[in-house]
Scaffold this active site. Structure first.
Site, PDB file in Angstrom:
ATOM      1  N   THR A 299     -57.540 -27.298  -6.816  1.00  0.00           N
ATOM      2  CA  THR A 299     -56.535 -28.050  -6.058  1.00  0.00           C
ATOM      3  C   THR A 299     -56.240 -27.392  -4.713  1.00  0.00           C
ATOM      4  O   THR A 299     -56.298 -26.176  -4.563  1.00  0.00           O
ATOM      5  CB  THR A 299     -55.242 -28.191  -6.862  1.00  0.00           C
ATOM      6  OG1 THR A 299     -54.854 -26.912  -7.361  1.00  0.00           O
ATOM      7  CG2 THR A 299     -55.448 -29.138  -8.027  1.00  0.00           C
ATOM      8  N   ASP A 364     -57.480 -16.985 -12.119  1.00  0.00           N
ATOM      9  CA  ASP A 364     -56.521 -17.770 -11.321  1.00  0.00           C
ATOM     10  C   ASP A 364     -56.423 -17.245  -9.894  1.00  0.00           C
ATOM     11  O   ASP A 364     -55.367 -17.248  -9.285  1.00  0.00           O
ATOM     12  CB  ASP A 364     -55.137 -17.786 -11.999  1.00  0.00           C
ATOM     13  CG  ASP A 364     -54.152 -18.741 -11.316  1.00  0.00           C
ATOM     14  OD1 ASP A 364     -54.601 -19.657 -10.594  1.00  0.00           O
ATOM     15  OD2 ASP A 364     -52.932 -18.565 -11.491  1.00  0.00           O
ATOM     16  N   HIS A 671     -39.030 -20.588 -18.998  1.00  0.00           N
ATOM     17  CA  HIS A 671     -37.842 -19.841 -19.416  1.00  0.00           C
ATOM     18  C   HIS A 671     -38.023 -18.337 -19.311  1.00  0.00           C
ATOM     19  O   HIS A 671     -37.099 -17.587 -19.608  1.00  0.00           O
ATOM     20  CB  HIS A 671     -37.457 -20.233 -20.845  1.00  0.00           C
ATOM     21  CG  HIS A 671     -36.957 -21.648 -20.957  1.00  0.00           C
ATOM     22  ND1 HIS A 671     -35.705 -22.030 -20.519  1.00  0.00           N
ATOM     23  CD2 HIS A 671     -37.539 -22.770 -21.431  1.00  0.00           C
ATOM     24  CE1 HIS A 671     -35.538 -23.332 -20.738  1.00  0.00           C
ATOM     25  NE2 HIS A 671     -36.644 -23.810 -21.285  1.00  0.00           N
TER      26      HIS A 671
HETATM   27 CA    CA Z   1     -53.032 -21.451 -10.216  1.00  0.00          CA
END
Ligand code: CA
Length: 760
Positions: A299, A364, A671
C-alpha cells in the site's frame, strides 16, 4: 505544566470503561513491542462546538482570507520560495524538503518565541496532520478525517467539514484513525477519508464540490495520507496491508473527480491479464499459487514527492500482505514492488523505474517513509538525488533520474542485514533475522527505525534531520496462519508481545525503547549529532533558515534546536504528546510556527510502553507561536488514578494462557501489548465493574460498536472471550504486584505511568 483532570462529565464515554474509584492498587505488565496497530475506536467524536481561540491580534481583512487557496497551482508551488510566507503543499515544496527560508525566528530570537493562539480540537485520537497555510488561512485535519479552516493569524475557526466516517470502519485503521492533511488547488481543498473517499471542498466555505470512493469496500482499505496534486491531478493511495489488500495509487481530475489513472503496486491473479508490463515484470518476482487471495499488500499510504523538470512522481510502497514472506511467497522472490520507491509518469501513471529497499520483505519494512529530493554534490559532481530513511534502518541516497543506487548506511542499530552491498544496491541479510523456525529479536521493529513522521533537509546545513525510533521486536512465524478476512493477517505470531513474567526482563525491555533526533550527513552517510529523547515516537520535523530545527516530542514539549549543533534552544510544554510535523509561515511580515498536538498513532495504541509522565492530556490542540507571543494555555491539573481492585472472576491457568494468545492476536494492537495502553483507547486494566459485568456483550455481541469497538463473535467463542477476560484480570493482579514492589521505587521513570493514569 500541570494538566488538569478532565471533567468526567464531559466525556461520558470513558466512564463506561475506566473505574472511577481506584484505590492505590496497581499493576503492570508492560509489553514491549507490539507493533503497529490498529483498531477500534472508542474515543470521543468531534464535537461541533469548537473552543474559541485566544486571539492576540485584532482580526483584520477576514473577508479576503475567505478566498484563500484560490490561486494555488503547480506554477505557484514550483515558485514557492518567492512567497515563503505560505506553506502551499504538504512538504512545502514539491521536493518535500520541509525547509523554510523564513528567518525572523532564528537561533538568536527564538528565546522570545511564545504562544500566539491555540485552538482545542475536541478530539482524543492521534493528530498527524501537516497544516497547509495559504494567504492567511490554515487548513488542517484531525481524527476521523475532519477538516478545519482557521484564520492563521488569529486562530478564528472559519469552517469545519466532517465527512461523517462510519465509526465501524475505524476497525480497519491499523494505526489509529489519523489523517496527515489536505492538499490545496485552485480554490479547493482535497482530503482523503478513513473510509476510502477522496473529497474536494470549496476552500472558502468547506462545501463539498465532489466526493468519490477510491476503494473496493469489500476490502479493508483506509486512507490516512495527504493527497498530492500534480498538473491538475489529485493523487491518493491507501492503507490496509496488515489486514490483506492489494496496494495501488490513483489520480483524479481536480475539477471533476473523474479517475485519470491507477497504478497497482503488486500483481494480481496471474491467471487474469496483467494491467501493464510493470505488473508482468513484478509477477515474475512472486512465488506460490495464491498470494493475491490475501492481497499481496504494497500500500501507498503516505509519502510522495515530485520533480517537475524530470516529470517524475515518486511513490513510497509498503509491506506485504501477509508480512511473512514464507507464507506470502513460499519459494522466495523479491516480491516487487513491496518496500520500494517507484517513479511514475504523473501524466498517465506509467512505470518509469523502481528501487527496492527490502527485497522479499518479511519484517513490515515499508518504504512509504518521507522522500526528500535535493541536488547535492557527490564526488565533485552535482547529483539529483532522492533520499529516504525507510523503516528498515538504512538511509538511502539514490539518483532520482534513474533510480540508481548511490549509497546507504544504517541510521539506527540494525541487525536484520549487515549492510547494503555497494555493487548491487541490495541488503546483505543476516541469517539470524529469519524467523521461520525460531523467535528472533530483530532491529528495527515493525514500527521502523523511522516511521511516517516527516524528516527535513536544511539547505543551510546540508543535513537531513530524522525523527528516529530505536526499538526491537520479537518475530516468530504463525504456524497456524489461516487467512481471516477483515482481521490482521500478518503470518507473524504476536504471542511474542506477551510480556515476560520476570520483572527484570520487563524493565530491561522497557529500557530498550528509545527515540532520537538525528542530524544526518547524506554525503558522508553518517550522523553529525544525535539527541536521545526520553521516549520513542516523537514528532515530525521542520528546519528553517534561522538555523533551527523544530520538533514536538512524546513528552508533550514543543522544542527548537540549533540545526548545526543540536543545542536545545527553546522549549514549550503543551501537556500532550506531539507526533505531527510543524510548519512556518508569515502574515503581515510576522513569522509564525504551528503544530498540532495529539498523542496517538500506531505506537501509542499498540506498543504497550507507558506514555511519558508529562504526556497527560488527551484532548488535541492546534498551537501557533510567534516572537513575543503572550497567549497562555489554560492551567490544568491532573489527578492520577490508581489501578482498581481486581473483580471477582473464576478462571484457570490454562484459560489465562489461552487468553494471553487471543489478546495478543485480536486486542493488543488497539488496547496495548500486555494490557497496557499508552494511547487513548481504553486501558483494560482500568475497566469498570459494569464493563466486567458486560464483557461478553461488549467483546462478542457488539454492545459498543457505536463507539467503534468491533464485535468479535466471528473469531472468539464464548469460552475465548472468557479466557481473554481471565488474562486481563490476571494481568491487572500482576501489575498491582509489580507496582507495589521495589521496582516501582527503583524505576519511577519507567513505571510511574504504567502504574497510574490520568483521570479522565
Ligand atoms: Ca505496515
Amino acid at each position: 505544566m500541570i494538566a488538569k483532570a478532565t471533567d468526567a462529565d464531559t466525556l461520558p464515554r470513558h466512564d463506561f470503561y475506566w473505574g472511577k474509584e481506584v484505590n492505590l492498587k496497581w499493576t503492570g505488565w508492560i509489553a514491549v513491542g507490539l507493533l503497529v496497530a490498529a483498531c477500534s475506536q472508542e474515543d470521543a467524536s468531534q464535537k461541533a462546538d469548537s473552543t474559541a481561540a485566544e486571539a492576540t491580534a485584532p482580526q483584520e481583512s477576514a473577508p479576503t482570507t475567505r478566498n484563500a487557496a484560490a490561486g494555488i497551482n503547480g506554477a505557484r508551488i514550483q515558485a514557492a520560495d518567492k512567497e515563503p510566507g505560505n506553506w502551499m503543499a504538504h512538504g512545502r515544496t514539491y521536493d518535500e524538503q520541509r525547509y523554510s527560508p523564513l528567518d525572523a525566528i532564528n537561533q538568536e530570537t527564538v528565546e522570545s518565541l511564545g504562544l500566539a493562539w491555540h485552538w482545542d480540537t475536541n478530539t482524543t485520537r492521534g493528530l498527524e496532520a501537516t497544516p497547509i497555510v495559504v494567504d492567511g488561512v490554515m487548513f488542517t485535519t484531525g481524527s476521523w478525517s475532519v477538516v478545519w479552516a482557521h484564520d492563521a493569524k488569529t486562530g478564528e475557526l472559519l469552517w469545519e467539514y466532517d465527512p461523517q466516517v462510519p465509526r465501524d470502519w475505524g476497525k480497519y485503521a491499523c494505526c489509529d484513525v489519523v489523517n496527515r492533511g489536505v492538499a490545496a488547488w485552485e480554490g479547493r481543498i482535497y482530503v482523503g477519508t478513513i473510509d476510502g473517499r477522496l473529497i474536494a471542498l470549496d476552500a472558502a466555505t468547506g462545501e463539498v464540490a465532489w466526493d468519490v470512493l477510491t476503494i473496493d469496500k469489500e476490502r479493508p482499505y483506509t486512507i490516512t495520507g495527504a493527497p498530492r496534486i500534480v498538473k491538475g491531478k489529485v493523487i491518493i493511495g491507501n492503507g490496509g496491508a496488515e489486514y490483506g489488500v492489494r496496494g495501488y495509487i490513483t489520480a483524479y481530475d481536480t475539477a471533476t473527480g473523474e479517475q485519470q489513472w491507477r497504478f497497482y503496486t503488486v500483481p494480481g491473479n496471474p491467471d487474469q491479464p496483467f494491467e501493464n508490463d510493470a505488473m508482468k515484470m513484478a509477477a515474475a518476482s512472486w512465488r506460490g499459487t495464491d498470494w493475491w487471495s490475501v492481497g499481496g499488500g504494497g500500500t501507498v499510504w503516505d509519502s510522495m514527492s515530485y520533480d517537475p523538470d524530470l516529470n517524475l512522481l515518486y511513490i513510497g510502497v509498503g509491506n506485504g500482505s501477509p508480512w511473512n514472506r514464507y507464507i506470502r511467497s513460499p519459494g522466495g522472490g523479491d516480491n516487487l514492488f513491496l518496500s520500494s520507491i517507484v517513479a511514475l509518469n504523473p501524466d498517465d501513471g506509467s512505470y518509469v523505474w523502481h528501487y527496492q529497499t527490502t527485497p522479499g520483505d518479511t519484517w513490515d519494512y515499508t518504504a512509504v517513509q518521507h522522500m526528500i529530493l535535493a541536488d547535492i554534490e557527490l564526488d565533485g559532481a552535482m547529483r539529483k538525488v532522492i533520499m529516504q530513511a525507510p523503516k528498515n534502518g538504512f538511509f538511502y541516497v539514490l539518483d532520482r533520474t534513474n533510480g540508481e543506487f548511490i549509497s546507504a548506511e544504517a541510521y539506527v542499530p540494525v541487525n536484520w542485514a549487515t549492510h547494503i552491498d555497494p555493487e548491487t544496491g541490495r541488503p546483505v541479510e543476516n541469517p539470524e533475522a529469519h524467523y521461520a523456525n525460531d523467535t528472533k529479536k530483530i532491529r528495527p521493529a515493525p514500527y521502523g527505525g523511522h516511521n511516517w513522521h516527516p524528516m527535513t533537509y536544511s539547505q543551510k546545513t546540508g543535513l537531513v534531520y530524522i525523527p528516529v525510533l530505536d526499538l526491537p521486536f520479537k518475530y516468530a512465524q504463525d504456524n497456524a496462519f489461516k487467512y481471516n478476512p477483515g482481521e490482521w493477517n500478518t503470518g507473524v505470531d504476536f504471542d511474542t508481545t506477551i510480556p515476560s513474567a520476570d520483572p527484570d526482563v520487563v524493565i530491561s525491555d522497557l529500557k530498550d525503547v528509545k527515540g532520537h533526533l538525528t542530524a544526518w550527513d547524506p554525503v558522508e552517510q553518517k550522523p553529525v549529532w544525535s539527541i536521545q529523547h526520553d521516549m520513542s515516537w516523537n514528532g515530525g520535523l521542520l528546519s528553517t533558515a534561522g538555523n533551527l530545527v523544530f520538533q514536538g516530542r512524546a513528552d508533550g514539549v514543543f522544542a527548537a534546536y540549533a540545526a548545526d549543533t543540536g543545542e536545545l534552544l527553546w522549549e514549550f510544554p503543551v501537556g500532550n504528546g506531539i507526533i505531527a510535523a510543524p510548519v512556518t509561515y508569515s502574515i503581515d511580515g510576522e513569522q509564525y510556527v504551528s503544530v498540532v498536538a495529539g498523542w496517538g498513532g500506531a505506537y501509542a495504541l499498540a506498543s504497550g510502553v507507558p506514555r511519558h509522565r508529562d504526556n497527560v492530556l488527551e484532548e488535541g490542540r492546534l498551537l501557533t507561536f510567534k516572537l513575543g507571543g503572550k497567549a497562555e494555555l489554560p492551567k490544568t491539573e491532573v489527578t492520577l488514578m490508581k489501578l482498581p481492585d481486581p473483580p471477582a472472576l473464576e478462571y484457570t491457568t490454562e484459560q489465562v494462557n489461552a487468553g494471553a494468545s487471543l489478546y495478543a492476536q485480536y486486542c493488543s494492537v488497539c488496547h496495548g501489548g500486555g494490557v497496557l495502553s499508552s494511547g487513548t483507547l481504553p486501558d483494560l486494566r482500568y475497566a469498570s465493574a459494569s464493563v466486567h459485568a458486560a464483557w461478553d456483550a461488549i467483546v462478542r455481541q457488539g454492545a459498543f460498536t457505536s463507539k467503534g469497538m468491533p464485535k468479535f463473535d466471528h473469531v472468539l467463542s464464548e469460552g475465548d472471550a472468557h479466557a481473554v477476560h481471565a488474562y486481563v484480570v490476571e494481568t491487572l493482579k500482576g501489575t498491582i504486584g509489580l507496582c507495589e514492589s521495589e521496582y516501582r521505587k527503583n524505576y519511577p521513570e519507567l513505571l510511574d505511568t504504567a502504574c497510574t493514569r490520568p483521570a479522565r
